[in-house]
Motif scaffolding. Structure first.
Motif, mmCIF file in Angstrom:
data_model
loop_
_atom_site.group_PDB
_atom_site.id
_atom_site.type_symbol
_atom_site.label_atom_id
_atom_site.label_comp_id
_atom_site.label_asym_id
_atom_site.label_seq_id
_atom_site.Cartn_x
_atom_site.Cartn_y
_atom_site.Cartn_z
ATOM 1 N N ASP A 137 -30.915 -45.129 -84.565
ATOM 2 C CA ASP A 137 -29.571 -44.875 -85.101
ATOM 3 C C ASP A 137 -28.661 -46.084 -84.854
ATOM 4 O O ASP A 137 -27.895 -46.492 -85.731
ATOM 5 N N LEU A 138 -28.742 -46.677 -83.689
ATOM 6 C CA LEU A 138 -27.914 -47.860 -83.397
ATOM 7 C C LEU A 138 -28.442 -49.106 -84.109
ATOM 8 O O LEU A 138 -27.683 -49.868 -84.702
ATOM 9 N N LEU A 139 -29.754 -49.290 -84.064
ATOM 10 C CA LEU A 139 -30.338 -50.499 -84.662
ATOM 11 C C LEU A 139 -30.114 -50.554 -86.175
ATOM 12 O O LEU A 139 -29.952 -51.631 -86.749
ATOM 13 N N ALA A 140 -30.076 -49.378 -86.796
ATOM 14 C CA ALA A 140 -29.918 -49.314 -88.252
ATOM 15 C C ALA A 140 -28.592 -49.901 -88.700
ATOM 16 O O ALA A 140 -28.426 -50.298 -89.844
ATOM 17 N N ASP A 141 -27.648 -49.950 -87.775
ATOM 18 C CA ASP A 141 -26.307 -50.421 -88.119
ATOM 19 C C ASP A 141 -26.101 -51.868 -87.684
ATOM 20 O O ASP A 141 -24.980 -52.356 -87.633
ATOM 21 N N MET A 142 -27.175 -52.536 -87.356
ATOM 22 C CA MET A 142 -27.054 -53.907 -86.856
ATOM 23 C C MET A 142 -27.635 -54.897 -87.866
ATOM 24 O O MET A 142 -28.179 -54.513 -88.877
ATOM 25 N N GLY A 143 -27.495 -56.184 -87.556
ATOM 26 C CA GLY A 143 -28.037 -57.213 -88.445
ATOM 27 C C GLY A 143 -27.252 -57.254 -89.742
ATOM 28 O O GLY A 143 -26.024 -57.145 -89.736
ATOM 29 N N ILE A 144 -27.959 -57.363 -90.848
ATOM 30 C CA ILE A 144 -27.281 -57.483 -92.140
ATOM 31 C C ILE A 144 -26.376 -56.283 -92.405
ATOM 32 O O ILE A 144 -25.278 -56.419 -92.950
ATOM 33 N N ALA A 145 -26.805 -55.093 -91.973
ATOM 34 C CA ALA A 145 -25.979 -53.893 -92.191
ATOM 35 C C ALA A 145 -24.616 -54.036 -91.515
ATOM 36 O O ALA A 145 -23.593 -53.637 -92.076
ATOM 37 N N SER A 146 -24.598 -54.616 -90.314
ATOM 38 C CA SER A 146 -23.310 -54.747 -89.620
ATOM 39 C C SER A 146 -22.469 -55.859 -90.242
ATOM 40 O O SER A 146 -21.251 -55.877 -90.119
ATOM 41 N N PHE A 147 -23.124 -56.783 -90.927
ATOM 42 C CA PHE A 147 -22.388 -57.835 -91.648
ATOM 43 C C PHE A 147 -21.713 -57.248 -92.891
ATOM 44 O O PHE A 147 -20.574 -57.560 -93.207
#
Ligand code: FE2
Ligand code: FE2
Length: 219
Positions: A137-147
């Motif tokens: 759930d946390l990782l899904a919102d990281m990387g390009i998604a968080s950009f």
């Protein structure tokens, strides 16, 4: 019997489509649900302990469905903590209607209900299934998604692109993401490793787009 993930995802998307906030823009849960499902699969592959894959993947599809019941007349932030419990009820109802066994349903419901009870927030014994779901759930919102997410806020908040880029530059991963100092919220070592890579990825994108806004016209 393997659950019919595609059908369950369609049901969930239909529910989100009836909401005011969760079907488009920065809170498009059809996208984040998809990402939590796929990220769970990645963590399952890396796991060396015995886990019930079908419980995790079904819970990944349903984990945030309680958001469809949040009273959007009130401030979303005030209602937020209610979504896991709402989600547990909705998940139970749908899975029973779809003919899944009681044992299966209750295991999925447990994960949905506790998905937000993370390390640092709630002391509890976490099953391996819950650890994976929480981390995905946390990782899904990281990387390009968080950009991307702040740009989706930007349109809604009528922030110009350049303002938005500066906003990202000063606040970094504060839009639901996780920063390096925040890694304790993840359960598994594999997740922490993945998180560091993803943060680097979004930092790189943030730096790149920041450079694109440097111009003599703005000096
Ligand atoms: Fe959630
Ligand atoms: Fe989520």
């Amino acid at each position: 019997m393997q659950p019919d993930y595609k059908k369950l995802y369609e049901i969930v998307c239909d529910l989100y489509s009836d909401t005011k906030h969760f079907y488009y823009g920065q809170w498009d849960e059809t996208f984040y649900t998809l990402r939590v499902f796929e990220t769970s699969k990645m963590l399952i592959k890396r796991s060396r302990v015995k886990i019930e894959e079908d419980i995790i993947l079904t819970a990944a599809i349903f984990h945030d469905i309680g958001k469809t019941k949040l009273d959007t007349e009130k401030k979303i932030e005030e209602m937020w903590d209610k979504h896991p419990n709402y989600g547990a009820e909705i998940t139970r109802k749908i899975l029973r209607e779809q003919g899944y066994s009681n044992g299966f349903v209750e295991k999925v419901v447990f994960l949905v209900k506790h998905h937000d009870n993370r390390p640092g927030k709630v002391e509890m014994i976490r099953s391996n299934e819950l650890k994976i779901l929480q981390d995905a759930d946390l990782l899904a919102d990281m990387g390009i998604a968080s950009f991307v997410r702040p740009f989706l806020y930007s349109g809604k908040n009528k922030r110009r692109t350049i303002e938005n880029v500066n906003y990202i530059k000063t606040t970094r991963s504060n839009d639901g993401g996780i920063s390096k100092e925040n890694l304790y919220r993840l359960n598994l070592k594999a997740s922490k490793r993945m998180a560091v890579k993803l943060i680097k990825e979004s930092d790189k994108l943030n730096d790149k787009i920041f450079k694109m806004t440097q111009s003599e016209l703005l000096e």
